[in-house]
Design an enzyme around this catalytic site. Sequence first.
Site, PDB file in Angstrom:
ATOM      1  N   ASP A   1       0.871  -1.171   0.000  1.00 29.34           N
ATOM      2  CA  ASP A   1       0.000   0.000   0.000  1.00 29.34           C
ATOM      3  C   ASP A   1       0.914   1.229   0.000  1.00 29.34           C
ATOM      4  O   ASP A   1       2.073   1.165   0.445  1.00 29.34           O
ATOM      5  CB  ASP A   1      -0.883  -0.024   1.246  1.00 29.34           C
TER       6      ASP A   1
ATOM      7  N   TYR B   1      -0.143   5.057   0.753  1.00 29.20           N
ATOM      8  CA  TYR B   1      -0.377   6.138   1.705  1.00 29.20           C
ATOM      9  C   TYR B   1      -0.531   5.605   3.126  1.00 29.20           C
ATOM     10  O   TYR B   1      -1.421   4.820   3.431  1.00 29.20           O
ATOM     11  CB  TYR B   1      -1.605   6.949   1.274  1.00 29.20           C
TER      12      TYR B   1
ATOM     13  N   ARG C   1      -7.154  12.457   7.008  1.00 28.97           N
ATOM     14  CA  ARG C   1      -6.964  11.050   6.657  1.00 28.97           C
ATOM     15  C   ARG C   1      -8.223  10.226   6.938  1.00 28.97           C
ATOM     16  O   ARG C   1      -8.640   9.404   6.108  1.00 28.97           O
ATOM     17  CB  ARG C   1      -5.784  10.483   7.431  1.00 28.97           C
TER      18      ARG C   1
ATOM     19  N   SER D   1      -2.411   0.730  -4.797  1.00 33.49           N
ATOM     20  CA  SER D   1      -2.899   1.880  -4.044  1.00 33.49           C
ATOM     21  C   SER D   1      -4.231   2.409  -4.551  1.00 33.49           C
ATOM     22  O   SER D   1      -4.550   2.304  -5.743  1.00 33.49           O
ATOM     23  CB  SER D   1      -1.857   3.005  -4.122  1.00 33.49           C
ATOM     24  N   ASN D   2      -4.970   3.020  -3.632  1.00 33.24           N
ATOM     25  CA  ASN D   2      -6.147   3.804  -3.998  1.00 33.24           C
ATOM     26  C   ASN D   2      -5.762   5.039  -4.802  1.00 33.24           C
ATOM     27  O   ASN D   2      -6.610   5.637  -5.470  1.00 33.24           O
ATOM     28  CB  ASN D   2      -6.882   4.270  -2.735  1.00 33.24           C
TER      29      ASN D   2
END
Length: 229
Positions: free
Chosen positions: A9, A11, A45, A122-123
């Site tokens: 991942d 972030y 976040r 990742s998103n």
Amino acid sequence: MTPKVAVFDAYGTLFDVAAAARRAAQEPGGAALAAHWQDLAVLWRDKQLQYTWLRAITGAHADFWQVTTEALDYALELQGLADNTALRARLLALYRELDAFPEVAAMLRTLKQHGLPTAILSNGSPDMLLSAVSSAAIGDALDAVLSVEDVGVFKPDARVYAMVCDKFACDPSEVLFVSSNGWDAAGATGFGFTTVWVNRSGLPVDRLPWAPTHTLTDLSTLPELALTA
């Protein structure tokens, strides 16, 4: 069994998501943020992740940059900073250049030196990820950077994790997946990956149907785990 690929991942795992607010608070003109940048970073976040889950559930996908800006706008308004357009612009600019955690570069290069392919899943939208990877100077240690934009849905949808198997022509059991998000590691475990939760904050395990396979406090010992699995 040694994994066929180590997937990370981005972030919160490779890149410090609090770095934008921290750096903005330290810069000239950051006085408005100096007293509570940590609160802003956490709220930003939290809202960012909540918006990805809601969009995934409802099928209302938008790219991660839109989600990130909308989450920041919410956080700034709650902190009484909605009118500070210069601060907003600076925070967004800094988010594209987040600091990597100190151990990341050496960890990735150790894996590469031992012949283990590495990737990001990742998103993040492709342009965000390209900017972050370039800023952190870790591109030479990655074999692929995979974005959910290719499938149009956020984690933990199974279609996201399947991208790794498609890219590397492997079975889920051959993937070591690493995330700082407990829910992400849990979702990847459910998909069939061997998982590592990077629990930097000492949080309890999420009450979900699956749990991470391994837990670390940072990424410094990840090569030892990956190369002896």
